[in-house]
Write a protein that holds these residues in place. Structure first.
Motif, PDB file in Angstrom:
ATOM      1  N   ALA A  14       7.477  14.824  43.739  1.00  0.00           N
ATOM      2  CA  ALA A  14       6.973  13.796  44.666  1.00  0.00           C
ATOM      3  C   ALA A  14       7.541  12.431  44.280  1.00  0.00           C
ATOM      4  O   ALA A  14       7.951  11.648  45.142  1.00  0.00           O
ATOM      5  N   LEU A  15       7.594  12.149  42.984  1.00  0.00           N
ATOM      6  CA  LEU A  15       8.156  10.870  42.525  1.00  0.00           C
ATOM      7  C   LEU A  15       9.646  10.790  42.837  1.00  0.00           C
ATOM      8  O   LEU A  15      10.139   9.758  43.293  1.00  0.00           O
ATOM      9  N   GLU A  16      10.364  11.895  42.597  1.00  0.00           N
ATOM     10  CA  GLU A  16      11.811  11.913  42.891  1.00  0.00           C
ATOM     11  C   GLU A  16      12.050  11.598  44.366  1.00  0.00           C
ATOM     12  O   GLU A  16      12.923  10.805  44.720  1.00  0.00           O
ATOM     13  N   HIS A  17      11.249  12.249  45.216  1.00  0.00           N
ATOM     14  CA  HIS A  17      11.376  12.074  46.660  1.00  0.00           C
ATOM     15  C   HIS A  17      11.110  10.617  47.042  1.00  0.00           C
ATOM     16  O   HIS A  17      11.901   9.983  47.734  1.00  0.00           O
ATOM     17  N   LEU A  18      10.016  10.091  46.552  1.00  0.00           N
ATOM     18  CA  LEU A  18       9.618   8.727  46.898  1.00  0.00           C
ATOM     19  C   LEU A  18      10.629   7.706  46.391  1.00  0.00           C
ATOM     20  O   LEU A  18      11.055   6.806  47.125  1.00  0.00           O
ATOM     21  N   LEU A  19      11.042   7.866  45.128  1.00  0.00           N
ATOM     22  CA  LEU A  19      11.901   6.846  44.522  1.00  0.00           C
ATOM     23  C   LEU A  19      13.318   6.906  45.088  1.00  0.00           C
ATOM     24  O   LEU A  19      13.967   5.874  45.216  1.00  0.00           O
ATOM     25  N   SER A  20      13.784   8.110  45.486  1.00  0.00           N
ATOM     26  CA  SER A  20      15.131   8.181  46.084  1.00  0.00           C
ATOM     27  C   SER A  20      15.097   7.571  47.481  1.00  0.00           C
ATOM     28  O   SER A  20      16.050   6.939  47.915  1.00  0.00           O
ATOM     29  N   LYS A  21      13.983   7.709  48.179  1.00  0.00           N
ATOM     30  CA  LYS A  21      13.838   7.082  49.503  1.00  0.00           C
ATOM     31  C   LYS A  21      13.836   5.565  49.362  1.00  0.00           C
ATOM     32  O   LYS A  21      14.448   4.859  50.155  1.00  0.00           O
ATOM     33  N   GLU A  22      13.168   5.072  48.329  1.00  0.00           N
ATOM     34  CA  GLU A  22      13.095   3.616  48.112  1.00  0.00           C
ATOM     35  C   GLU A  22      14.463   3.033  47.777  1.00  0.00           C
ATOM     36  O   GLU A  22      14.793   1.948  48.193  1.00  0.00           O
ATOM     37  N   LYS A  23      15.255   3.810  47.019  1.00  0.00           N
ATOM     38  CA  LYS A  23      16.589   3.360  46.615  1.00  0.00           C
ATOM     39  C   LYS A  23      17.493   3.160  47.837  1.00  0.00           C
ATOM     40  O   LYS A  23      18.316   2.270  47.879  1.00  0.00           O
ATOM     41  N   LYS A  24      17.317   4.069  48.835  1.00  0.00           N
ATOM     42  CA  LYS A  24      18.167   4.036  50.034  1.00  0.00           C
ATOM     43  C   LYS A  24      17.853   2.848  50.942  1.00  0.00           C
ATOM     44  O   LYS A  24      18.644   2.500  51.787  1.00  0.00           O
ATOM     45  N   LYS A  25      16.666   2.229  50.749  1.00  0.00           N
ATOM     46  CA  LYS A  25      16.236   1.146  51.644  1.00  0.00           C
ATOM     47  C   LYS A  25      17.143  -0.080  51.505  1.00  0.00           C
ATOM     48  O   LYS A  25      17.585  -0.408  50.423  1.00  0.00           O
TER      49      LYS A  25
END
Ligand code: DQA
Length: 149
Positions: free
Chosen positions: A138-149
């Motif tokens: 869940a953290l990997e998913h969330l943090l990779s999404k944030e990086k793409k922003k």
């Protein structure tokens, strides 16, 4: 990513503690499996367990200085009444997933309430030790999404 895995009181007794509820795996063997996953996925990590509320709070505060990206925490019984742990997680504002081995919502009434959940991005409960891996994912998913922003 830098991910810390934090466990609260009595989880050092996993393996022998109420095995019908918590299973027979020790915390050491659970952490070994988590470590394997974290290494495979190139994460930096630390494992911490304490039976003391203050030590858990100190560790959460340290996560800020150490620039930790995400926390997976099983606060154990502190889940249900530790406003101090809630406040610590709010203070550091590091994305945190709350994990429980057992299905807390299917157990005694006092376990249904979490004062920690409002300080977390989400809660995983009832999947045994797999819950920790799901929390990391869940953290990997969330943090990779944030990086793409
Ligand atoms: C627990 C559930 C809590 O209610 C309990 O106090 C624990 C373990 C779990 O992992 O299922 O110590 O957090």
């Amino acid at each position: 990513m830098k991910i810390w895995i934090i466990n609260g009181p009595n989880l050092n007794l996993l393996g022998t503690r109420e095995p019908d509820i918590y299973g027979t795996e020790t915390l050491e063997s659970i952490n070994r499996d988590i470590q394997r996953y974290l290494i495979k996925h190139g994460h930096l990590y630390d494992f911490f367990q304490s039976n003391s509320e203050g030590a858990l709070i100190d560790k959460i505060q340290e996560a800020l200085d150490e620039h930790v990206d995400g926390i997976v925490i099983n606060p154990a019984a502190y889940t249900h009444y530790s406003y101090a742990l809630h406040d610590a997680l709010k203070a550091v504002s590091i994305p945190t997933v709350e994990v429980h081995l057992s299905a807390v919502h299917a157990r005694e009434a006092f376990r249904k309430e979490s004062v920690i959940a409002p300080a977390c991005i989400g809660q995983i409960s009832g999947f045994g030790s797999t819950g920790y891996l799901l929390g990391i994912q869940a953290l990997e998913h969330l943090l990779s999404k944030e990086k793409k922003k």
